[in-house]
Scaffold this active site. Structure first.
Site, short mmCIF file in Angstrom:
data_model
loop_
_atom_site.label_atom_id
_atom_site.label_comp_id
_atom_site.label_asym_id
_atom_site.label_seq_id
_atom_site.Cartn_x
_atom_site.Cartn_y
_atom_site.Cartn_z
CG ASN A 2 -2.15 -3.31 -4.18
OD1 ASN A 2 -3.35 -3.48 -3.95
ND2 ASN A 2 -1.32 -2.82 -3.28
CG HIS A 46 0.93 -1.51 -10.16
ND1 HIS A 46 -0.42 -1.81 -10.29
CD2 HIS A 46 1.11 -1.10 -8.88
CE1 HIS A 46 -1.03 -1.56 -9.15
NE2 HIS A 46 -0.13 -1.13 -8.28
NE ARG A 53 -6.75 -2.39 -2.83
CZ ARG A 53 -6.60 -2.54 -4.14
NH1 ARG A 53 -5.47 -3.02 -4.63
NH2 ARG A 53 -7.57 -2.21 -4.96
CB SER A 98 2.09 -2.11 -3.20
OG SER A 98 1.98 -1.29 -4.34
N GLY A 106 0.65 7.49 5.72
CA GLY A 106 1.52 6.37 5.39
C GLY A 106 2.96 6.81 5.24
NE ARG A 107 9.77 4.21 5.83
CZ ARG A 107 10.60 3.91 4.82
NH1 ARG A 107 10.13 3.39 3.71
NH2 ARG A 107 11.90 4.15 4.95
CB ILE A 108 6.39 10.11 2.36
CG1 ILE A 108 6.17 10.87 1.06
CG2 ILE A 108 7.80 10.31 2.88
CD1 ILE A 108 4.73 10.95 0.63
CD GLU A 109 11.81 8.38 0.94
OE1 GLU A 109 12.19 7.74 -0.06
OE2 GLU A 109 11.83 9.63 0.98
#
Length: 310
Positions: free
Chosen positions: A104, A102, A106, A88, A268-271
């Site tokens: 993505n 943008h 997947r 992404s 998921g990893r917020i950052e």
């Protein structure tokens, strides 16, 4: 398939990062490796305060484990294990004449209690969000998307362009987030990809070939636009407009975007999830551009998505 696609996005991340660093000429991506407690992890690469890119990220992840309850309800299943991987990216340029972009791509698998694959699909796309409308840029981006699609099925571009216009729609604002591109999801084996009688059956290998074709087209779609616009002059007022429009981008990502919501609901990893948010944004009360201005021209297009390829 999951190993094959994960290897692909690892290589694609390297290629895209190298291409973008060359365009920027100053800043480099910093790498952040992370692990997800429930299983899996990712490789986040972020660029900030460059000559061209104010902020951007090109992230890959591969996560697995028990399907969260919220996702069980979404898919209409009981307890199940899943695997998901993808790349992404979001890029927010400094110059308001350069569009945000943008993309993505997947892949998702779901398993029964014996570990057999019971669902698998691809998804993805790429879309352009300008602050000032250069029609030749929109046509170039869409033509690149169409060229990639046409190598696999002539019905793909019109179908996925329409889905993109529908998906990236800020319903509460009654306008598109940008000028669109491609959006496809739940691309499964042995399902007709369009209503055409000539549409061929698609195996997962066929879908892999298509999705990687689109992924490989990204730099060709975006970099020429950046090169053409990155040195154009702009005023403080145009920068303010850019920040107001960025606010609409933030609204879409936090209210409507499925990928953001999936990341938040799967711990998921917020950052990495919020990497898509621009660093400088404005919300001006009841803002309307001047009648007849370039800003109003953009708003008019966003309210009525158009065809860019004749």
């Amino acid at each position: 398939m999951k190993d094959k696609f994960y290897a692909y996005i690892q290589n694609l991340q390297d290629q895209i990062v190298a291409g973008l660093e060359a365009v920027d000429g100053t800043a480099k991506f910093r790498e952040d490796l992370w692990k997800r407690p429930e299983g899996g992890g990712g490789r986040t690469r972020v660029i900030e305060n460059g000559a061209v890119f104010e902020k951007g990220g090109v992230n890959i992840s591969a996560v697995h484990g028990k399907l969260p309850e919220t996702m069980q309800k979404m898919f209409g299943v009981g307890e199940a294990d899943f695997f998901a991987c993808g790349l992404s990216l979001v890029l927010h340029p400094k110059n308001p004449m350069v569009p945000t972009v943008h993309a993505n791509w997947r892949y998702f698998e779901m398993y029964d209690e014996k570990g057999n694959v019971i669902e698998q699909w691809f998804g993805g796309g790429q879309d352009l969000t300008p602050y000032y409308l250069f029609e030749e840029d929109a046509k170039h981006f869409h033509q690149t998307c169409k060229t990639a699609c046409d190598k696999h099925n002539p019905d793909f571009y019109p179908k996925y362009k329409k889905q993109c216009d529908s998906y990236f729609w800020n319903a509460h604002r009654h306008e598109a987030r940008g000028l669109g591109g491609l959006f496809f999801d739940y691309c499964k084996a042995n399902e007709h990809p369009s209503d055409s009688e000539q549409a061929k059956q698609m195996s997962m290998e066929n879908w892999y070939d298509f999705v990687t074709e689109v992924g490989n087209s990204f730099l060709e779609a975006y970099v020429p636009i950046v090169e053409k616009r990155k040195t154009l002059p702009y005023t403080p007022e145009q920068r303010t407009w850019q920040e107001i429009r960025r606010g609409r981008y933030v609204e879409f990502n936090l209210v409507h975007d499925k990928g953001t919501l999936f990341g938040l609901k799967t711990n998921g990893r917020i950052e990495s999830i919020l990497m898509s948010l621009p660093p400088h944004v404005q919300w001006v009360y009841d803002h309307h551009p001047e009648p007849g201005s370039e800003e109003e021209k953009l708003i008019t297009i966003l309210a009525n998505p158009r065809e860019w390829i004749s």
